[in-house]
Design a protein around this motif. Structure first.
Motif, PDB file in Angstrom:
ATOM      1  N   GLN A  13       0.839  -1.190   0.000  1.00 53.75           N
ATOM      2  CA  GLN A  13       0.000   0.000   0.000  1.00 53.75           C
ATOM      3  C   GLN A  13       0.879   1.247   0.000  1.00 53.75           C
ATOM      4  OE1 GLN A  13      -2.713  -0.264   3.313  1.00 53.75           O
ATOM      5  NE2 GLN A  13      -4.142  -1.532   2.146  1.00 53.75           N
ATOM      6  N   PRO A  14       0.365   2.349  -0.492  1.00 53.70           N
ATOM      7  CA  PRO A  14       1.119   3.605  -0.381  1.00 53.70           C
ATOM      8  C   PRO A  14       1.501   3.880   1.068  1.00 53.70           C
ATOM      9  CG  PRO A  14      -0.733   3.885  -1.865  1.00 53.70           C
ATOM     10  CD  PRO A  14      -0.891   2.527  -1.250  1.00 53.70           C
ATOM     11  N   GLY A  16       3.666   2.078   2.599  1.00 50.06           N
ATOM     12  CA  GLY A  16       4.148   0.821   3.126  1.00 50.06           C
ATOM     13  C   GLY A  16       5.597   0.545   2.769  1.00 50.06           C
ATOM     14  N   LYS A  86       5.440   4.770  -2.855  1.00 51.51           N
ATOM     15  CA  LYS A  86       4.481   5.594  -3.594  1.00 51.51           C
ATOM     16  C   LYS A  86       3.997   4.807  -4.820  1.00 51.51           C
ATOM     17  CE  LYS A  86       7.165   9.748  -2.454  1.00 51.51           C
ATOM     18  NZ  LYS A  86       7.895  10.919  -3.028  1.00 51.51           N
ATOM     19  N   PRO A  87       2.822   5.135  -5.319  1.00 53.58           N
ATOM     20  CA  PRO A  87       2.345   4.445  -6.529  1.00 53.58           C
ATOM     21  C   PRO A  87       3.340   4.533  -7.687  1.00 53.58           C
ATOM     22  CG  PRO A  87       0.541   5.624  -5.509  1.00 53.58           C
ATOM     23  CD  PRO A  87       1.775   6.015  -4.753  1.00 53.58           C
ATOM     24  N   THR A  90       5.882   1.751  -8.580  1.00 56.43           N
ATOM     25  CA  THR A  90       5.453   0.536  -9.257  1.00 56.43           C
ATOM     26  C   THR A  90       6.282   0.293 -10.503  1.00 56.43           C
ATOM     27  OG1 THR A  90       3.187   0.714  -8.429  1.00 56.43           O
ATOM     28  CG2 THR A  90       3.530  -0.592 -10.431  1.00 56.43           C
ATOM     29  N   VAL A 117       2.603  -0.803  -6.042  1.00 58.92           N
ATOM     30  CA  VAL A 117       2.179   0.010  -4.906  1.00 58.92           C
ATOM     31  C   VAL A 117       0.807   0.564  -5.240  1.00 58.92           C
ATOM     32  CG1 VAL A 117       2.718   1.924  -3.375  1.00 58.92           C
ATOM     33  CG2 VAL A 117       4.570   0.596  -4.442  1.00 58.92           C
ATOM     34  N   SER A 118      -0.171   0.093  -4.509  1.00 57.50           N
ATOM     35  CA  SER A 118      -1.552   0.467  -4.808  1.00 57.50           C
ATOM     36  C   SER A 118      -2.412   0.253  -3.575  1.00 57.50           C
ATOM     37  CB  SER A 118      -2.087  -0.369  -5.970  1.00 57.50           C
ATOM     38  OG  SER A 118      -3.461  -0.107  -6.192  1.00 57.50           O
ATOM     39  N   SER A 119      -3.439   1.089  -3.455  1.00 61.08           N
ATOM     40  CA  SER A 119      -4.392   0.910  -2.366  1.00 61.08           C
ATOM     41  C   SER A 119      -5.576   0.075  -2.825  1.00 61.08           C
ATOM     42  CB  SER A 119      -4.865   2.265  -1.841  1.00 61.08           C
ATOM     43  OG  SER A 119      -5.402   3.034  -2.900  1.00 61.08           O
TER      44      SER A 119
END
Length: 119
Positions: A13-14, A16, A86-87, A90, A117-119
């Motif tokens: 997750q962002p 993380g 951060k996204p 990725t 990286v994603s919620s």
């Protein structure tokens, strides 16, 4: 024949964290550089961080302060601790090793590990 085996990618997750590992085998050169690169779809492969066999490190601006590169005591395993993800982090992350043999260099790449990286 030098082989690089990566592990530790996955989904985070962002904000993380993830830790990547890359184990090198088959190399006989003690003077070397190991590092991490990443490539997102449609983009070129860019350096994230690298570390020489004598401990000097280099970070890309995008990873400075969030990522930490380290190596184990044998010098044959390199880690990338990624925090505050951060996204835009990725990408497929690739391990690279450059063995320095006098005036020659031998370059090896791992197979890549996906970081998302994603919620």
């Amino acid at each position: 024949q030098v082989q690089l085996v990566e592990s530790g990618g996955g989904l985070a997750q962002p904000g993380g964290s993830l830790r990547l590992s890359c184990a090198a085998s088959g190399s006989i050169f003690s003077l070397n550089i190991m590092g991490w690169y990443r490539q997102a779809p449609g983009n070129q492969r860019d350096r994230v961080a690298s570390m020489t066999s004598d401990g000097n490190t280099h970070y890309a601006d995008s990873s400075q302060g969030r990522f930490t590169i380290s190596r184990d005591n044998t010098g044959n395993t390199v880690y990338l601790q990624m925090d505050s993800l951060k996204p835009e982090d990725t990408a497929v992350y690739y391990c690279k090793r450059v063995d320095i043999d006098g005036a020659s260099q031998h370059t090896y790449w791992g197979q890549g590990t996906q970081v998302t990286v994603s919620s």
